[in-house]
Every structure is written in C-alpha cells, then in structure tokens.
Design an enzyme around this catalytic site. Structure first.
Site, short mmCIF file in Angstrom:
data_model
loop_
_atom_site.label_atom_id
_atom_site.label_comp_id
_atom_site.label_asym_id
_atom_site.label_seq_id
_atom_site.Cartn_x
_atom_site.Cartn_y
_atom_site.Cartn_z
N HIS A 144 -23.91 -26.89 11.77
CA HIS A 144 -24.87 -25.91 12.30
C HIS A 144 -24.12 -24.67 12.76
O HIS A 144 -22.89 -24.65 12.76
CB HIS A 144 -25.75 -26.51 13.40
N HIS B 266 -23.66 -22.93 15.63
CA HIS B 266 -23.12 -22.61 16.96
C HIS B 266 -21.64 -22.23 16.88
O HIS B 266 -20.89 -22.78 16.07
CB HIS B 266 -23.33 -23.77 17.92
N ASP C 157 -19.07 -22.85 18.61
CA ASP C 157 -18.05 -23.89 18.76
C ASP C 157 -17.99 -24.81 17.54
O ASP C 157 -17.31 -25.83 17.55
CB ASP C 157 -18.25 -24.70 20.05
N HIS C 158 -18.69 -24.43 16.45
CA HIS C 158 -18.64 -25.20 15.20
C HIS C 158 -18.22 -24.33 14.01
O HIS C 158 -17.77 -24.85 13.00
CB HIS C 158 -20.00 -25.87 14.93
N HIS D 263 -31.47 -30.25 17.52
CA HIS D 263 -30.50 -29.47 18.30
C HIS D 263 -30.63 -28.00 17.90
O HIS D 263 -30.77 -27.12 18.73
CB HIS D 263 -29.09 -30.00 18.05
N ASP E 21 -23.73 -31.96 16.40
CA ASP E 21 -24.30 -32.13 17.74
C ASP E 21 -25.67 -32.81 17.68
O ASP E 21 -26.52 -32.59 18.55
CB ASP E 21 -24.47 -30.77 18.43
N HIS F 58 -18.20 -33.66 19.89
CA HIS F 58 -17.78 -33.46 21.28
C HIS F 58 -17.36 -34.76 21.94
O HIS F 58 -17.89 -35.83 21.63
CB HIS F 58 -18.91 -32.85 22.12
FE FE Z 1 -21.32 -28.08 19.91
ZN ZN Z 2 -24.25 -27.10 18.95
#
Ligand code: FE
Ligand code: ZN
Length: 257
Positions: A54, A56, A58-59, A113, A137, A175
């Site tokens: 996805h 985001h 942090d990905h 998410h 996530d 995570h």
């Molecule tokens: Fe994340």
């Molecule tokens: Zn995420």
C-alpha cells in the site's frame, strides 16, 4: 528463495527476497533505501522487483532511491493505488499473480487499512511446506491494521481471505507491534490459554530483543482477536452477537488502548 528481514525506521520490517541462482532480489515495502542497498551489496544481488502492499510512506519511502540505482526494477502495487506509489508500473488486483525466483505469488485485494491494500501469498513449494504471506499493515502478529480508508465490513472480508490460508503460512507483516497487540488481546480474550502462553513467549523474546515476525497463521487463528470475530468469547467482550460488529467494536477498543 531466501527471505531476509531488515529492520527500518522505528518498528518497520522490510523483507528482501533473494534468489541465489540468478543473484537477483525483490523487496517488499521498502520503508527506507539504505537497509536494502546494504543487503543487496552484501549479497552481490541485483534488485529486479519492488512489491508494495500500500501507499503509506513507511512502505514506499525507499522506492525512488532504489529505482535510481536499479532503473530496471519493476514496481508492483494495488490497482487503486495508481498515483500514490512512486514508480508503480503494475496495477494489481484480486487473482493476479506475480513471479519471483520461479515462484508464483497470488495477489489478494485486502482493503480496510487503506482502500487499495493488497497482499502477496507464495503457496508452499511441496505438500507439508510453508507458504509465505506478505500482508503489509492488514494482518499483524496478534493484531490488524487501523481502518484509515476502509470499513469494518471490508476489513472482515479481507482478513477472512487471509484466515482461509493454510495454518502453515508464515505471516510477514510490516511492523513489530506484537507485544502491544497481545497485551490488548488479553483484555478481550482473557480466558484463552493459547493467548496467555503466546504473550509470555513474546514478552521473553522482546526482552532478548528478538523479532516476533514472521508469525504463523495457525497461531494467529487461535490467539489474534481480529481473526476471532465469530468466537463466543470475543462476541461476549464486544457485547454483540454479530461478526462484523464484534470486529468493529474490538477494533474501536484497540484504537483507545
Ligand atoms: Fe505501516
Ligand atoms: Zn500503513
């Protein structure tokens, strides 16, 4: 196919898939470029694919830098993430497949998410072997992702797809949230002996600074409250005898935890 788990940012994991025969690698959700570049250099491997779950930051945070170094690398992501994933070239949906190192992964559309989230599942190579699920996530060890762009109903359908995979599936989630997730789980499923035992194991592992990812789907089915919306104990905790509303209530309680 060898899988390396690379810690990134404060609690993210990047997964690097390595094929020694061709000295190529693929990476799942590169939060940052540096850990990936380091590992590639150590292996002497070329990056041929980025699998994003996805959009985001942090990905996908490492996408651009990795593409500078490896312009030929193919970037995969969900169809509905068009315009949100840097360098995306493939727009995947339910039933699509991707290949790496001669192994074919099935793509699952798992909104909740985010509205575009996908997961990649490599079935086992032989009977009794392990499957590998890269679920970003959506499903976490002992928990699930927050609902940013989706409804509880969508998330239950998504998690149900993942719950339907074989028990011998390794859960490569993005995570290290397991300890906190299980502490919450105990507040809604307090009589679950498997859960108590798992929490003790995870507490011990974290004290030794060990990762708790990947986890095992069979264990998740017994201990993860977000896969147990149809269990009497969870419905009692939610005070509702309805799967989706049980899930929604428990997700809401976790948001406040
Ligand atoms: Fe994340
Ligand atoms: Zn995420």
């Amino acid at each position: 196919m060898e899988i390396f788990r690379l810690p990134a940012l404060s609690d993210n994991y990047i997964f690097l898939l390595y094929d020694s025969a061709s000295q190529t690698a693929a990476v799942v959700d590169p939060a940052q470029p540096e850990p990936v570049l380091q590992q590639l250099e150590q292996l002497g491997a070329t990056l041929t694919a980025i699998f994003n779950t996805h959009h985001h930051a942090d990905h996908v945070g490492g996408n651009r830098r990795l593409l500078q170094q490896f312009p030929e690398a193919m970037v995969y992501g969900g169809a509905a993430d068009q315009g949100r994933i840097p360098g995306q070239r493939y727009f995947l949906g339910e039933g699509d497949t991707v290949t790496f190192a001669g192994r074919e992964a099935q793509v699952y559309f798992v909104p909740g998410h985010t509205r575009a989230h996908i997961a990649y599942y490599f079935p086992p190579m032989e009977t009794e072997g392990w499957g590998e699920l890269f679920c970003g996530d959506t499903l976490f060890a002992g928990g699930c992702g927050r609902l940013f762009e989706g409804t509880p109903e969508q998330m239950v359908i998504s998690l149900n797809k993942l719950r339907s995979l074989p028990d011998k599936t390794r859960i490569w989630c993005a995570h290290e949230y397991t300890l906190n997730n299980l502490k919450f789980a105990l507040t809604v499923d307090g009589d679950n002996e498997d859960l108590k035992q798992r929490l003790a194991e995870v507490q011990a592992a974290r004290q030794r600074d060990q990762a708790t990812v990947p986890s095992v789907l069979g264990v998740e089915k017994r201990t993860n409250p977000f896969l147990r919306w149809d269990q009497p104990a969870l419905q009692a905790a939610a005070k509702i005898a309805d799967p989706v509303r049980t899930f929604a209530r428990i997700r809401g309680m976790k948001d406040q935890f």
